[in-house]
Design an enzyme around this catalytic site. Structure first.
Site, PDB file in Angstrom:
ATOM      1  CG  ASN A  38      -1.217   5.019 -38.358  1.00  0.00           C
ATOM      2  OD1 ASN A  38      -0.362   6.602 -38.113  1.00  0.00           O
ATOM      3  ND2 ASN A  38      -1.650   4.645 -37.475  1.00  0.00           N
TER       4      ASN A  38
ATOM      5  CG  HIS B 162      -6.185   2.061 -27.115  1.00  0.00           C
ATOM      6  ND1 HIS B 162      -7.091   1.698 -28.211  1.00  0.00           N
ATOM      7  CD2 HIS B 162      -4.761   1.597 -26.991  1.00  0.00           C
ATOM      8  CE1 HIS B 162      -5.801   1.233 -29.207  1.00  0.00           C
ATOM      9  NE2 HIS B 162      -4.697   1.927 -28.118  1.00  0.00           N
ATOM     10  CG  LEU B 163      -5.210  -1.107 -20.932  1.00  0.00           C
ATOM     11  CD1 LEU B 163      -6.089  -3.020 -19.654  1.00  0.00           C
ATOM     12  CD2 LEU B 163      -5.207  -0.564 -20.425  1.00  0.00           C
ATOM     13  N   GLY B 164      -2.303  -0.512 -24.719  1.00  0.00           N
ATOM     14  CA  GLY B 164      -1.550  -1.432 -26.050  1.00  0.00           C
ATOM     15  C   GLY B 164      -0.602  -0.517 -25.346  1.00  0.00           C
TER      16      GLY B 164
ATOM     17  NE  ARG C 225       3.402   6.974 -25.227  1.00  0.00           N
ATOM     18  CZ  ARG C 225       2.415   6.874 -26.323  1.00  0.00           C
ATOM     19  NH1 ARG C 225       1.386   7.260 -25.933  1.00  0.00           N
ATOM     20  NH2 ARG C 225       2.470   6.546 -27.566  1.00  0.00           N
TER      21      ARG C 225
ATOM     22  NE  ARG D 160       3.541  -9.456 -26.953  1.00  0.00           N
ATOM     23  CZ  ARG D 160       3.372  -9.965 -28.359  1.00  0.00           C
ATOM     24  NH1 ARG D 160       2.134 -10.278 -28.823  1.00  0.00           N
ATOM     25  NH2 ARG D 160       4.210  -8.148 -28.636  1.00  0.00           N
TER      26      ARG D 160
ATOM     27  N   GLY E 104      -3.814  -4.085 -27.493  1.00  0.00           N
ATOM     28  CA  GLY E 104      -2.524  -5.027 -27.587  1.00  0.00           C
ATOM     29  C   GLY E 104      -2.827  -6.388 -26.292  1.00  0.00           C
ATOM     30  CB  ILE E 105      -2.236  -4.809 -22.889  1.00  0.00           C
ATOM     31  CG1 ILE E 105      -0.848  -5.049 -22.894  1.00  0.00           C
ATOM     32  CG2 ILE E 105      -2.183  -5.847 -21.487  1.00  0.00           C
ATOM     33  CD1 ILE E 105      -0.226  -3.619 -22.151  1.00  0.00           C
ATOM     34  N   GLY E 106      -5.529  -5.221 -23.510  1.00  0.00           N
ATOM     35  CA  GLY E 106      -7.041  -5.436 -23.480  1.00  0.00           C
ATOM     36  C   GLY E 106      -7.258  -6.291 -23.591  1.00  0.00           C
ATOM     37  CD  GLU E 107      -8.711  -5.856 -28.977  1.00  0.00           C
ATOM     38  OE1 GLU E 107      -8.431  -7.024 -30.364  1.00  0.00           O
ATOM     39  OE2 GLU E 107      -8.205  -4.757 -29.643  1.00  0.00           O
TER      40      GLU E 107
HETATM   41  P1  AMP Z   1      -1.060  -2.248 -29.586  1.00  0.00           P
HETATM   42  O1  AMP Z   1       0.028  -1.238 -29.019  1.00  0.00           O
HETATM   43  O2  AMP Z   1      -2.182  -2.202 -29.222  1.00  0.00           O
HETATM   44  O3  AMP Z   1      -0.281  -2.883 -30.182  1.00  0.00           O
HETATM   45  O4  AMP Z   1       0.034  -3.526 -28.235  1.00  0.00           O
HETATM   46  C1  AMP Z   1       0.593  -3.293 -27.598  1.00  0.00           C
HETATM   47  C2  AMP Z   1       0.786  -4.423 -26.552  1.00  0.00           C
HETATM   48  O5  AMP Z   1       0.320  -5.725 -25.758  1.00  0.00           O
HETATM   49  C3  AMP Z   1       2.606  -4.819 -26.156  1.00  0.00           C
HETATM   50  O6  AMP Z   1       2.527  -4.443 -24.980  1.00  0.00           O
HETATM   51  C4  AMP Z   1       2.047  -6.369 -25.953  1.00  0.00           C
HETATM   52  O7  AMP Z   1       3.189  -7.232 -25.719  1.00  0.00           O
HETATM   53  C5  AMP Z   1       0.959  -6.728 -25.397  1.00  0.00           C
HETATM   54  N1  AMP Z   1       0.111  -8.132 -25.483  1.00  0.00           N
HETATM   55  C6  AMP Z   1      -0.150  -7.999 -27.071  1.00  0.00           C
HETATM   56  N2  AMP Z   1      -0.449  -9.784 -27.102  1.00  0.00           N
HETATM   57  C7  AMP Z   1      -0.443 -10.007 -25.475  1.00  0.00           C
HETATM   58  C8  AMP Z   1      -1.008 -10.920 -24.435  1.00  0.00           C
HETATM   59  N3  AMP Z   1      -1.313 -12.437 -25.600  1.00  0.00           N
HETATM   60  N4  AMP Z   1      -0.707 -10.869 -23.580  1.00  0.00           N
HETATM   61  C9  AMP Z   1      -0.286  -9.373 -23.329  1.00  0.00           C
HETATM   62  N5  AMP Z   1       0.385  -8.883 -23.531  1.00  0.00           N
HETATM   63  C10 AMP Z   1       0.013  -8.650 -24.708  1.00  0.00           C
END
Ligand code: AMP
Length: 407
Positions: free
Chosen positions: A7, A208-210, A241, A285, A331-334
């Protein structure tokens, strides 16, 4: 089959070495800050010592060679020869209208990825660079391009067309494409494995909340709508974004602040979203911690984020005339029980009932049901695995291909 998944970003290369037989990660790593004075190099074998290093890595070709020399290093013993790798799967963000499936890389595929540069100027050029570098480093094995857009190829015209003059679609292919396809595909397939309902009868909303975030409506196994559009900028409020905004804001800003195009681009892509709203940061976070400490700007950003998620969920229930399952991933969703709760709060008129205890005690790495047993709509947390989808597709296409990958 042992598959290397690549990637590539503009200054980074992420990789995973995956054994598709048992779906296991053998090794993963990332090289960041390629081209800077010192790049950061991380290798994380599943059964071995993790390493973190910094040194100069000039370009993507050097990065690919660094990854290979690490994997082949006699001390670490990950693989014995480059021939152990049977295929390379490449994440490609934009496949335009051409690709409804993953594709064995040949000259025409490279050309099509290049033709989509205009559609994804931040993503497709480094994706192509990565493919070229990897083909140079591993010339004798098949390379497969796996597109973020491919899963959304099933969108009907009424969902993918914008309310613009139709000639703009015909001439420039201006339409909704949808992204995060491999993630939405993976988590929905995980759901199908656990439900007794025939796939054809299922209606799934995948969130998908990242850092990048999108929601897809998946009816009978097929994507029928997605919050991201022509580019990954639209839809939900993301880390940096803006998501959906009234397009007239752009004219207004050009007039009021005399912003040139590239500044507008940076404003919407890099300075908006959670970062812009909070004025504090883009990492959820941090925002949650600050909001708990009373920071109203951070709370405001979280409120807007969750409000938008909730609106899209409602809209996709309408799109599909129903919903069996809402899936949270990335990240956020999980990881955030608080955000999941805020996103589905007061949706009981849809028959959604969250089980607080389940929501607060999810098991990492597993599929978790966080709704009550009598909730009409199931709410699930499903860990995504985009790399595995890429590896499996690459393995499938590589074994089907009798051709030389260079044809
Ligand atoms: P990703 O793009 O899927 O890696 O997700 C990144 C996002 O997930 C970032 O905004 C992180 O702050 C969020 N994230 C990861 N762990 C947590 C958590 N325990 N609580 C809230 N947000 C989180």
């Amino acid at each position: 089959m042992l598959v290397l998944v690549i990637n590539c970003g503009s200054s980074s290369v992420k990789y995973n070495l995956i054994e598709t037989e048992d779906k296991s990660d053998v090794c993963k790593g990332i090289i960041e800050r390629i081209g800077a004075v010192t790049a950061i190099v991380k290798h994380e074998p599943t059964n071995g010592k993790k390493t973190k290093d910094s040194r100069t890595i000039n370009n993507h070709v050097d990065a690919l060679n660094e990854i290979l020399s690490y994997l082949l290093n006699a001390d670490n013993g990950i693989i014995n020869s480059p021939d152990d790798i049977k295929a390379v799967g490449h994440r490609v963000v934009h496949g335009g209208e051409d690709f409804k499936d993953s594709a064995l890389v040949d000259e025409s595929v490279l050309e099509a990825i290049e033709q989509a540069f205009d559609l994804a100027p931040l993503h497709n050029p480094p994706n192509l660079k990565g493919i070229q570098a990897a083909r140079e480093a591993l010339p004798n094995i098949p390379h497969v391009a796996v597109f973020d857009t491919a899963f959304h190829h099933s969108l009907p015209a009424k969902a993918y067309l914008y309310g613009l003059p139709h000639r703009l679609y015909r001439r420039y292919k201006i339409r909704k494409y949808g992204f995060h396809g491999t993630s939405h595909y993976y988590v929905s397939r995980q759901y199908y494995q656990m439900t007794e309902k025939p796939v054809k009868e299922t209606k799934v909303i995948s969130c998908h909340l990242g850092n990048g975030a999108s929601i897809a409506a998946i009816d009978g196994g097929k994507s029928v709508d997605c919050s991201m559009g022509f580019t990954p900028l639209s839809g939900l409020v993301m880390g940096t974004r803006c998501g959906d905004i009234d397009p007239s804001i752009l004219f207004y800003l050009v007039e009021k602040e005399e912003l040139p195009l590239n500044s507008l681009h940076a404003l919407l892509n890099r300075h908006s979203g959670l970062l812009g709203l909070s004025g504090y940061g883009s990492d959820m976070r941090d925002l949650i911690v600050e909001a708990e400490n009373g920071d109203r700007r951070c709370q405001r950003a979280i409120d807007v984020f969750c409000h938008r998620v909730k609106q899209y969920i409602g809209s996709y229930v309408a799109t599909m005339n129903g919903c069996d399952s809402i899936i949270f991933t990335a990240g956020i969703g999980e990881n955030s029980a608080y955000i999941r709760k805020k996103c589905v709060r007061e949706l009981d008129y849809l028959g959604i009932k969250l089980d607080e205890e389940r929501n607060n005690n999810i098991k990492r790495g597993e599929i978790n049901r966080i709704s009550t047993d009598n909730s009409r709509v199931e709410v699930l947390v499903v860990p995504t695995n985009e790399e595995l989808v890429i590896a499996i597709d690459a393995a499938k296409i590589a074994s089907a291909s009798k051709q030389s990958p260079w044809i």
